[in-house]
Structures are given as structure tokens and as C-alpha cells.
Write a protein that holds these residues in place. Structure first.
Motif, mmCIF file in Angstrom:
data_model
loop_
_atom_site.group_PDB
_atom_site.id
_atom_site.type_symbol
_atom_site.label_atom_id
_atom_site.label_comp_id
_atom_site.label_asym_id
_atom_site.label_seq_id
_atom_site.Cartn_x
_atom_site.Cartn_y
_atom_site.Cartn_z
ATOM 1 N N GLU A 1 41.707 41.663 48.070
ATOM 2 C CA GLU A 1 40.363 42.225 48.239
ATOM 3 C C GLU A 1 39.912 42.964 46.978
ATOM 4 N N LYS A 2 40.782 43.796 46.436
ATOM 5 C CA LYS A 2 40.442 44.559 45.223
ATOM 6 C C LYS A 2 40.267 43.626 44.027
ATOM 7 N N LEU A 3 41.099 42.614 43.951
ATOM 8 C CA LEU A 3 40.976 41.641 42.866
ATOM 9 C C LEU A 3 39.635 40.923 42.945
ATOM 10 N N LEU A 4 39.268 40.449 44.119
ATOM 11 C CA LEU A 4 38.010 39.710 44.276
ATOM 12 C C LEU A 4 36.808 40.593 43.946
ATOM 13 N N GLN A 5 36.868 41.855 44.335
ATOM 14 C CA GLN A 5 35.798 42.794 43.970
ATOM 15 C C GLN A 5 35.707 42.927 42.455
ATOM 16 N N GLY A 6 36.864 43.072 41.815
ATOM 17 C CA GLY A 6 36.894 43.217 40.363
ATOM 18 C C GLY A 6 36.419 41.976 39.632
ATOM 19 N N LEU A 7 36.848 40.808 40.106
ATOM 20 C CA LEU A 7 36.402 39.557 39.480
ATOM 21 C C LEU A 7 34.888 39.408 39.580
ATOM 22 N N THR A 8 34.354 39.768 40.741
ATOM 23 C CA THR A 8 32.907 39.685 40.947
ATOM 24 C C THR A 8 32.170 40.630 40.014
ATOM 25 N N GLU A 9 32.611 41.873 39.945
ATOM 26 C CA GLU A 9 31.976 42.858 39.061
ATOM 27 C C GLU A 9 32.080 42.424 37.603
ATOM 28 N N ARG A 10 33.254 41.945 37.222
ATOM 29 C CA ARG A 10 33.465 41.534 35.826
ATOM 30 C C ARG A 10 32.542 40.369 35.480
ATOM 31 N N PHE A 11 32.390 39.428 36.401
ATOM 32 C CA PHE A 11 31.508 38.282 36.185
ATOM 33 C C PHE A 11 30.069 38.758 35.985
ATOM 34 N N ARG A 12 29.643 39.658 36.831
ATOM 35 C CA ARG A 12 28.251 40.123 36.780
ATOM 36 C C ARG A 12 27.966 41.022 35.583
ATOM 37 N N ASP A 13 28.957 41.777 35.147
ATOM 38 C CA ASP A 13 28.736 42.790 34.118
ATOM 39 C C ASP A 13 29.041 42.349 32.687
ATOM 40 N N CYS A 14 29.556 41.147 32.489
ATOM 41 C CA CYS A 14 29.996 40.761 31.142
ATOM 42 C C CYS A 14 28.896 40.108 30.301
ATOM 43 N N ARG A 15 27.737 39.932 30.833
ATOM 44 C CA ARG A 15 26.662 39.171 30.168
ATOM 45 C C ARG A 15 26.322 39.681 28.765
ATOM 46 N N GLU A 16 26.472 40.974 28.530
ATOM 47 C CA GLU A 16 26.114 41.529 27.218
ATOM 48 C C GLU A 16 27.265 41.486 26.218
ATOM 49 N N GLU A 17 28.419 40.986 26.635
ATOM 50 C CA GLU A 17 29.580 40.923 25.736
ATOM 51 C C GLU A 17 29.498 39.694 24.846
ATOM 52 N N LYS A 18 30.208 39.769 23.740
ATOM 53 C CA LYS A 18 30.160 38.706 22.740
ATOM 54 C C LYS A 18 30.555 37.336 23.312
ATOM 55 N N ASN A 19 31.625 37.272 24.051
ATOM 56 C CA ASN A 19 32.137 35.998 24.568
ATOM 57 C C ASN A 19 31.914 35.858 26.075
ATOM 58 N N TRP A 20 30.756 36.274 26.526
ATOM 59 C CA TRP A 20 30.486 36.352 27.954
ATOM 60 C C TRP A 20 30.663 35.028 28.692
ATOM 61 N N SER A 21 30.257 33.917 28.093
ATOM 62 C CA SER A 21 30.346 32.639 28.821
ATOM 63 C C SER A 21 31.805 32.198 28.963
ATOM 64 N N LEU A 22 32.623 32.486 27.988
ATOM 65 C CA LEU A 22 34.044 32.161 28.076
ATOM 66 C C LEU A 22 34.740 33.086 29.087
ATOM 67 N N ILE A 23 34.349 34.342 29.108
ATOM 68 C CA ILE A 23 34.879 35.283 30.103
ATOM 69 C C ILE A 23 34.540 34.787 31.500
ATOM 70 N N ARG A 24 33.297 34.419 31.702
ATOM 71 C CA ARG A 24 32.886 33.924 33.019
ATOM 72 C C ARG A 24 33.651 32.663 33.397
ATOM 73 N N TYR A 25 33.820 31.788 32.453
ATOM 74 C CA TYR A 25 34.582 30.562 32.714
ATOM 75 C C TYR A 25 36.003 30.905 33.175
ATOM 76 N N ASP A 26 36.657 31.805 32.442
ATOM 77 C CA ASP A 26 38.024 32.196 32.802
ATOM 78 C C ASP A 26 38.084 32.856 34.178
ATOM 79 N N LEU A 27 37.076 33.631 34.517
ATOM 80 C CA LEU A 27 37.041 34.266 35.833
ATOM 81 C C LEU A 27 36.908 33.223 36.946
ATOM 82 N N ILE A 28 36.114 32.201 36.705
ATOM 83 C CA ILE A 28 35.976 31.112 37.675
ATOM 84 C C ILE A 28 37.298 30.344 37.788
ATOM 85 N N VAL A 29 37.978 30.150 36.668
ATOM 86 C CA VAL A 29 39.298 29.499 36.695
ATOM 87 C C VAL A 29 40.284 30.349 37.498
ATOM 88 N N ASP A 30 40.215 31.673 37.342
ATOM 89 C CA ASP A 30 41.065 32.564 38.145
ATOM 90 C C ASP A 30 40.853 32.323 39.633
#
Length: 177
Positions: free
Chosen positions: A110-139
């Protein structure tokens, strides 16, 4: 195990690498000595050496299944910090290992899924945001493959659908084909 932990903190990179691979292999299965090294690994999450940080993060993720006390839940905020590490390779290796925490139990998942969701939503302003999102989906895919939990699949598909850029939405969706 003790020698590998000692070598993990060596300045000799070949010793460090060998020790990490040995500990990683040992912790692929449940072990009864997780708490003997837990605090040392947790402390290394804040070490100045990025290799120490990433090794600690990956090993803690592996040890989650050997954590009947649920310590990993309290240490998740430290691991989420590593997913934003100044060294992208360090962050990425942590992101790619963090899904294993979801195998440790319902609260951890439950805590992991909450964190993955937040990380996906909040990473848009980071340099490698699309790769981060991809890795989160792979997780999420790896977690789903291990547990066949339809809620995990639904979460992944919802996150993919939330991507506004069609090019990236297609890329993320390719993980689920």
C-alpha cells in the motif's frame, strides 16, 4: 555475509562490486540476518558516495521480504529521496529496485503504491521525467507479474492514461502489451 558487508564499504571498487553482487544474490531469497545489516544500510542511504547510497537502497529493497517488523515502511521516505538523487544513475537504480518492497506484505505494498503514484505525478519538472515515469510503470508491471493483482494493473493503466503527451503515453503503454 560479514566479509561482504565490510567489503561493501571498501574504497576498492572491484571489492565493493563483488561484495554488492554477493549480497544482492543472497538477498534475492528471504534471509534471517536482515536486521544484522539493516541499520548500516539505512545509514548508507545518506552517504556522500553515490555508490554506497545506491547499493544500500537496492539491498534494502531486496531485504524488505526479510523484514517481519515492517521497518521498510519507516525507511521508505529515505528511499524516495534516493529516487531523486543528484546522480541520476543512482536515482534510477533505486527506482528500478523499489518495486520489490511491494512483495513484503499488504502495508508495504500500500505504501509503495502510494509512493509510486506520487512520484509519477510529481516528477514532471525533473530533467529525466519521462524516463522516471517509464521506470515507475515498469515497477508496477513487475509487481503485477509477481502477484497478478488487478488493482496494480489498474493503477498503472490509470497513470499511463494521465500522461498528456501521446508519444509518452504510447511508450508507457508498451510495458503492458
Amino acid at each position: 555475509m560479514a566479509a561482504s558487508m565490510s567489503n561493501l564499504q571498501s574504497n576498492d571498487r572491484s571489492l565493493t562490486s563483488e561484495a554488492f553482487h554477493h549480497l544482492h544474490q543472497l538477498t534475492d531469497d528471504q534471509v534471517n540476518w536482515a536486521y544484522e545489516i539493516w541499520d548500516r544500510l539505512r545509514d548508507d542511504l545518506r552517504h556522500k558516495d553515490n555508490l554506497r547510497r545506491v547499493h544500500a537502497a537496492q539491498l534494502l529493497c531486496n531485504l524488505a521480504k526479510s523484514d517481519p517488523e515492517g521497518r521498510i515502511v519507516g525507511d521508505l521516505p529515505l528511499l524516495w529521496e534516493i529516487t531523486k538523487d543528484e546522480r541520476f544513475v543512482t536515482a534510477r537504480h533505486c527506482i528500478q529496485a523499489i518495486w520489490k518492497i511491494g512483495l513484503a506484505g499488504p502495508k508495504q505494498k500500500e505504501k509503495l503504491l502510494q509512493g509510486l503514484t506520487e512520484r509519477f505525478r510529481d516528477c514532471r519538472e525533473e530533467k529525466n521525467w519521462s524516463l522516471i515515469r517509464y521506470d515507475l510503470i515498469v515497477d508496477l508491471r513487475k509487481l503485477y507479474d509477481h502477484e497478478q493483482d488487478e488493482a496494480v494493473k489498474r493503477l498503472a493503466l490509470d497513470l499511463i492514461e494521465s500522461e498528456e503527451d501521446l508519444k509518452y503515453r504510447k511508450k508507457y503503454a508498451s510495458v503492458w502489451k
